[in-house]
Design a protein around this motif. Sequence first.
Motif, PDB file in Angstrom:
ATOM      1  N   UNK A 178      46.872   3.871   3.431  1.00  0.00           N
ATOM      2  CA  UNK A 178      46.717   3.105   4.479  1.00  0.00           C
ATOM      3  C   UNK A 178      46.750   3.284   5.843  1.00  0.00           C
ATOM      4  N   UNK A 179      47.227   4.529   6.362  1.00  0.00           N
ATOM      5  CA  UNK A 179      47.186   5.201   7.569  1.00  0.00           C
ATOM      6  C   UNK A 179      46.005   6.039   7.998  1.00  0.00           C
ATOM      7  N   UNK A 180      45.192   5.819   6.915  1.00  0.00           N
ATOM      8  CA  UNK A 180      43.844   6.515   7.242  1.00  0.00           C
ATOM      9  C   UNK A 180      43.916   7.975   7.068  1.00  0.00           C
ATOM     10  N   UNK A 181      45.178   8.772   6.444  1.00  0.00           N
ATOM     11  CA  UNK A 181      45.176  10.139   6.549  1.00  0.00           C
ATOM     12  C   UNK A 181      44.441  10.664   5.373  1.00  0.00           C
ATOM     13  N   UNK A 182      44.428  10.010   4.322  1.00  0.00           N
ATOM     14  CA  UNK A 182      43.622  10.554   3.030  1.00  0.00           C
ATOM     15  C   UNK A 182      42.590   9.441   2.672  1.00  0.00           C
ATOM     16  N   UNK A 183      41.492   9.742   1.883  1.00  0.00           N
ATOM     17  CA  UNK A 183      40.615   8.836   1.437  1.00  0.00           C
ATOM     18  C   UNK A 183      40.479   9.134   0.049  1.00  0.00           C
ATOM     19  N   UNK A 184      39.770   8.041  -0.631  1.00  0.00           N
ATOM     20  CA  UNK A 184      39.406   8.294  -1.910  1.00  0.00           C
ATOM     21  C   UNK A 184      37.891   8.433  -2.074  1.00  0.00           C
ATOM     22  N   UNK A 185      37.278   9.440  -2.809  1.00  0.00           N
ATOM     23  CA  UNK A 185      35.830   9.410  -3.185  1.00  0.00           C
ATOM     24  C   UNK A 185      35.393   8.287  -3.758  1.00  0.00           C
ATOM     25  N   UNK A 186      34.300   7.900  -3.240  1.00  0.00           N
ATOM     26  CA  UNK A 186      33.900   6.611  -3.928  1.00  0.00           C
ATOM     27  C   UNK A 186      33.381   6.528  -5.238  1.00  0.00           C
ATOM     28  N   UNK A 187      32.850   7.445  -5.722  1.00  0.00           N
ATOM     29  CA  UNK A 187      32.261   7.654  -7.010  1.00  0.00           C
ATOM     30  C   UNK A 187      33.102   8.118  -8.236  1.00  0.00           C
ATOM     31  N   UNK A 188      34.192   8.490  -7.847  1.00  0.00           N
ATOM     32  CA  UNK A 188      35.233   8.776  -8.785  1.00  0.00           C
ATOM     33  C   UNK A 188      36.761   8.489  -8.443  1.00  0.00           C
ATOM     34  N   UNK A 189      37.087   7.932  -7.229  1.00  0.00           N
ATOM     35  CA  UNK A 189      38.262   7.799  -6.931  1.00  0.00           C
ATOM     36  C   UNK A 189      39.330   8.859  -6.568  1.00  0.00           C
ATOM     37  N   UNK A 190      38.905  10.044  -6.515  1.00  0.00           N
ATOM     38  CA  UNK A 190      39.539  11.232  -6.352  1.00  0.00           C
ATOM     39  C   UNK A 190      40.261  11.204  -5.109  1.00  0.00           C
ATOM     40  N   UNK A 191      41.403  11.432  -4.702  1.00  0.00           N
ATOM     41  CA  UNK A 191      41.855  11.743  -3.513  1.00  0.00           C
ATOM     42  C   UNK A 191      41.162  12.887  -2.547  1.00  0.00           C
ATOM     43  N   UNK A 192      40.824  12.579  -1.444  1.00  0.00           N
ATOM     44  CA  UNK A 192      40.139  13.590  -0.572  1.00  0.00           C
ATOM     45  C   UNK A 192      40.648  13.645   0.932  1.00  0.00           C
ATOM     46  N   UNK A 193      40.228  15.003   1.446  1.00  0.00           N
ATOM     47  CA  UNK A 193      40.531  15.020   2.783  1.00  0.00           C
ATOM     48  C   UNK A 193      39.217  15.087   3.488  1.00  0.00           C
TER      49      UNK A 193
END
Length: 102
Positions: A79-94
């Motif tokens: 929610x703070x925009x520090x991390x994201x999720x990859x669109x195709x598989x939902x993996x946490x990404x930097x």
Amino acid sequence: MPKLPALQWYPGDWRKDPGIQALDYESRGIWFEILMLMHESEHRGELLLNGEPMPDDALARILGLDLAKLKQTLTKLLSYGVASRKQNNGALINRRMLKDQA
């Protein structure tokens, strides 16, 4: 591409990122540990376990956290925009690691 033995760390980027600075101290530490796991990932910048997005319960065990604390922290990171999720598989990404890797 061979694994890099180290990662470049930009203290100014860490200190100037409003999302990171909005986190409490414990959440910053958890994020730092997740970054170290992402650095070692088979796809740098993406949190994977055996080629798949790492399940929250596995990440909680690796980090020595209870699942509720981990989920609370992940919610803040996203929610703070520090991390994201990859669109195709939902993996946490930097995003920065992925950009630097490319």
